[in-house]
Design a protein around this motif. Structure first.
Motif, PDB file in Angstrom:
ATOM      1  N   LEU A  15     -19.290  50.665  39.785  1.00  0.00           N
ATOM      2  CA  LEU A  15     -19.039  49.344  39.141  1.00  0.00           C
ATOM      3  C   LEU A  15     -20.213  48.606  38.075  1.00  0.00           C
ATOM      4  N   ALA A  16     -21.151  48.951  38.459  1.00  0.00           N
ATOM      5  CA  ALA A  16     -22.276  48.476  37.781  1.00  0.00           C
ATOM      6  C   ALA A  16     -22.363  48.958  36.418  1.00  0.00           C
ATOM      7  N   ASP A  17     -21.857  50.198  36.407  1.00  0.00           N
ATOM      8  CA  ASP A  17     -22.077  50.703  34.862  1.00  0.00           C
ATOM      9  C   ASP A  17     -21.183  50.124  33.679  1.00  0.00           C
ATOM     10  N   VAL A  18     -20.077  49.343  34.360  1.00  0.00           N
ATOM     11  CA  VAL A  18     -19.167  48.778  33.667  1.00  0.00           C
ATOM     12  C   VAL A  18     -19.433  47.233  33.511  1.00  0.00           C
ATOM     13  N   LEU A  19     -19.501  46.522  34.765  1.00  0.00           N
ATOM     14  CA  LEU A  19     -19.860  45.030  34.948  1.00  0.00           C
ATOM     15  C   LEU A  19     -21.014  44.760  34.295  1.00  0.00           C
ATOM     16  N   GLY A  20     -22.179  45.553  34.389  1.00  0.00           N
ATOM     17  CA  GLY A  20     -23.512  45.203  33.997  1.00  0.00           C
ATOM     18  C   GLY A  20     -23.424  44.780  32.313  1.00  0.00           C
ATOM     19  N   PRO A  21     -23.118  45.907  31.760  1.00  0.00           N
ATOM     20  CA  PRO A  21     -23.032  45.523  30.352  1.00  0.00           C
ATOM     21  C   PRO A  21     -22.227  44.636  29.881  1.00  0.00           C
ATOM     22  N   LEU A  22     -20.937  44.413  30.821  1.00  0.00           N
ATOM     23  CA  LEU A  22     -20.066  43.549  30.223  1.00  0.00           C
ATOM     24  C   LEU A  22     -20.379  42.076  30.582  1.00  0.00           C
ATOM     25  N   LEU A  23     -21.287  42.037  31.433  1.00  0.00           N
ATOM     26  CA  LEU A  23     -21.941  40.436  31.636  1.00  0.00           C
ATOM     27  C   LEU A  23     -22.918  40.295  30.575  1.00  0.00           C
ATOM     28  N   ALA A  24     -23.975  41.248  30.389  1.00  0.00           N
ATOM     29  CA  ALA A  24     -24.859  41.210  29.359  1.00  0.00           C
ATOM     30  C   ALA A  24     -24.513  41.072  28.259  1.00  0.00           C
ATOM     31  N   GLY A  25     -23.189  41.343  27.745  1.00  0.00           N
ATOM     32  CA  GLY A  25     -22.706  40.974  26.633  1.00  0.00           C
ATOM     33  C   GLY A  25     -22.210  39.557  26.456  1.00  0.00           C
ATOM     34  N   ALA A  26     -21.647  39.017  27.537  1.00  0.00           N
ATOM     35  CA  ALA A  26     -21.298  37.521  27.637  1.00  0.00           C
ATOM     36  C   ALA A  26     -22.426  36.835  27.579  1.00  0.00           C
ATOM     37  N   GLY A  27     -23.494  37.367  28.399  1.00  0.00           N
ATOM     38  CA  GLY A  27     -24.667  36.415  28.381  1.00  0.00           C
ATOM     39  C   GLY A  27     -25.456  36.099  26.938  1.00  0.00           C
ATOM     40  N   GLU A  28     -24.921  36.941  26.036  1.00  0.00           N
ATOM     41  CA  GLU A  28     -25.468  36.410  24.555  1.00  0.00           C
ATOM     42  C   GLU A  28     -25.051  35.185  23.903  1.00  0.00           C
ATOM     43  N   ALA A  29     -24.107  34.792  24.646  1.00  0.00           N
ATOM     44  CA  ALA A  29     -23.815  33.353  24.373  1.00  0.00           C
ATOM     45  C   ALA A  29     -25.128  32.443  24.662  1.00  0.00           C
ATOM     46  N   PRO A  30     -24.868  31.292  23.898  1.00  0.00           N
ATOM     47  CA  PRO A  30     -26.163  30.249  23.767  1.00  0.00           C
ATOM     48  C   PRO A  30     -26.066  29.827  25.517  1.00  0.00           C
ATOM     49  N   ALA A  31     -27.344  29.488  25.834  1.00  0.00           N
ATOM     50  CA  ALA A  31     -27.694  29.116  27.129  1.00  0.00           C
ATOM     51  C   ALA A  31     -26.933  27.937  27.570  1.00  0.00           C
ATOM     52  N   GLY A  32     -27.065  27.919  28.975  1.00  0.00           N
ATOM     53  CA  GLY A  32     -26.327  26.836  29.491  1.00  0.00           C
ATOM     54  C   GLY A  32     -24.977  26.933  29.982  1.00  0.00           C
ATOM     55  N   GLY A  33     -24.319  25.823  29.747  1.00  0.00           N
ATOM     56  CA  GLY A  33     -22.880  25.758  29.982  1.00  0.00           C
ATOM     57  C   GLY A  33     -22.046  26.880  29.299  1.00  0.00           C
ATOM     58  N   GLU A  34     -22.143  27.050  28.099  1.00  0.00           N
ATOM     59  CA  GLU A  34     -21.587  28.047  27.193  1.00  0.00           C
ATOM     60  C   GLU A  34     -21.848  29.519  27.804  1.00  0.00           C
ATOM     61  N   ARG A  35     -23.086  29.749  28.152  1.00  0.00           N
ATOM     62  CA  ARG A  35     -23.255  31.039  28.904  1.00  0.00           C
ATOM     63  C   ARG A  35     -22.328  31.193  30.534  1.00  0.00           C
ATOM     64  N   SER A  36     -22.435  30.270  31.095  1.00  0.00           N
ATOM     65  CA  SER A  36     -21.727  30.204  32.181  1.00  0.00           C
ATOM     66  C   SER A  36     -20.421  30.508  31.816  1.00  0.00           C
ATOM     67  N   ALA A  37     -19.805  29.715  30.898  1.00  0.00           N
ATOM     68  CA  ALA A  37     -18.378  30.043  30.507  1.00  0.00           C
ATOM     69  C   ALA A  37     -17.989  31.557  30.376  1.00  0.00           C
TER      70      ALA A  37
END
Length: 417
Positions: A230-252
């Motif tokens: 699972l980590a092979d997919v979920l890790g990069p998927l979340l990492a890509g999402a985490g490129e959003a601005p910090a704070g509430g937008e990153r959480s969303a």
């Protein structure tokens, strides 16, 4: 002129003193409602049964239905709604034709107090809920004034869509000491309206982007073989999402990434929520596992998505409810599954409460062993009789010891320290 200025200054001073006095009455040092995060598996089961009986896909236009909600279930629903939409705690008491709602919201530290406490007395008139009286702290507020202020406030909260739909569908309400009943008339357009209100255009685009990232990652991993951690997919998927601005937008962004992953792993059709999603591309076949097991990857991801969207108590109750249900007529109660539920819940909570910490962990790289602790020695596949004999139930000492052991193992993971 001097006398006029003096009069105005004196009037302003009196007004400020009056406002300070009102604030002193409204704000208090102690909460009227103490936090209660309990959401029992039984309440979740009853909610599921209620949704099955009133499935909108099976209703026809103009059909009238009656819903009966027990006092405990209604109080749980109110607690969940006020935590999510109003960021406070609530309590409910029902009597014949009358209800008392209490609400507490924490405030920034002030010399006047730390909590805003509210008590509302509700009645029924012509089948509709009326506000009979309101107190904010020790300050009585005229009901018409409070109604206007409440409507103005709700328009700026997450509860606005739910309340708007409630007012459009419910035609009659009755309050009894142990239950609240209401009658509604179904209009199919309300389902589309609910979708639009719950998932607006901006959110739909974020979910579509998250889905495309999931497809791209799964296709890349599937090129290496039919199974993957699972980590092979979920890790990069979340990492890509985490490129959003910090704070509430990153959480969303984290929340949406977990949601599309949960839809995929659970086999649910996201098109039921977003109709245009039926046209989205599908990934290549790939079985994702956690600690080598497909079911644990599902448990973990779904619990993470539920926790990110609705809060930890909801995810815990859903996971426990499923295990108890399995012990009666399924694969059996499994503490291993429960461990995956709890670990996933912790990840979902981390995603929304401390997205910066999750971003740092993702940058360092995630493995399956970082997501779920060792599962050796955790009993599973226990049918109801064996489960009751060995562990009694969720409140029994033997069960609590096993639950505490699971929590200890999860707490030892670097990701959740």
């Amino acid at each position: 002129m001097v006398r006029l200025l003096a009069w105005l200054s004196g009037g302003l001073a009196l007004l400020l003193v009056a406002l300070a006095g009102l604030l002193a009455l409204a704000v208090e040092d102690h909460p009227l409602v103490v936090a209660d995060d309990a959401l029992s598996p039984a309440a979740i089961s009853r909610a599921r049964e209620l949704l099955r009986r009133h499935d909108p896909r099976k209703l026809v236009r103009g059909e009238t239905r009656k819903v009966d909600l027990g006092a405990d279930d209604l109080a749980s629903l109110l607690r969940f709604a006020t935590r999510r939409g109003l960021h406070g705690q609530s309590a409910l008491r029902l009597e014949q034709g009358h209800a008392e709602v209490r609400f507490t919201a924490p405030l920034p530290a002030t010399p006047l107090g730390r909590y805003l406490n509210l008590t509302a007395d509700l009645g029924v008139s012509d089948g509709r809920i009326d506000i009979d009286g309101v107190r904010i702290g020790r300050l009585p507020v005229p009901a018409p004034l409070f109604s206007a202020l409440f409507d103005a406030y709700v328009r700026h909260t997450d509860l606005a869509p739910e309340l708007a739909l409630l007012r459009r569908t419910v035609t009659r309400v009755a309050i009894a000491p142990n239950a609240l009943s209401f009658v509604y008339v179904w209009q199919p357009e309300l389902l589309d309206s609910a979708r639009d209100l719950a998932i607006g255009p901006t959110r739909r685009q974020r979910l579509a982007d998250a889905h495309l990232r999931l497809v791209a990652r799964m296709d890349a991993v599937a090129a290496r073989g039919p199974r993957a951690p699972l980590a092979d997919v979920l890790g990069p998927l979340l990492a890509g999402a985490g490129e959003a601005p910090a704070g509430g937008e990153r959480s969303a962004a984290y929340r949406d990434a977990l949601l599309v992953a949960a839809f995929h792993l659970s086999g649910k059709d996201v098109g039921a929520v977003i109709p245009e999603a039926r046209q989205w591309p599908r990934p290549r076949p790939l079985t994702l596992t956690l600690r080598g097991r497909e079911d644990l990857a599902q448990h973990f991801t779904v619990s993470a998505a539920v926790a990110a969207a609705g809060g930890e108590p909801l995810a815990n109750a859903v996971g426990l409810d499923k295990e108890i249900d399995d012990s009666d007529h399924g694969s059996g109660f499994s503490f291993v599954d429960l461990a995956a539920d709890r670990a996933g819940t912790r990840l979902g909570e981390l995603a929304v409460r401390n997205p910066e910490r999750l971003a740092a962990a993702l940058a360092a790289g995630l493995t399956d062993s970082a997501l779920l602790p060792p599962i050796d020695g955790l009993p599973e596949a226990m049918m109801a009789a064996e489960f009751r004999q060995r562990f009694g139930g969720p409140d029994a000492p033997a069960y609590r010891r096993m639950r505490d052991e699971i929590e200890r193992r999860i707490a030892a993971l670097a990701l959740f320290r």
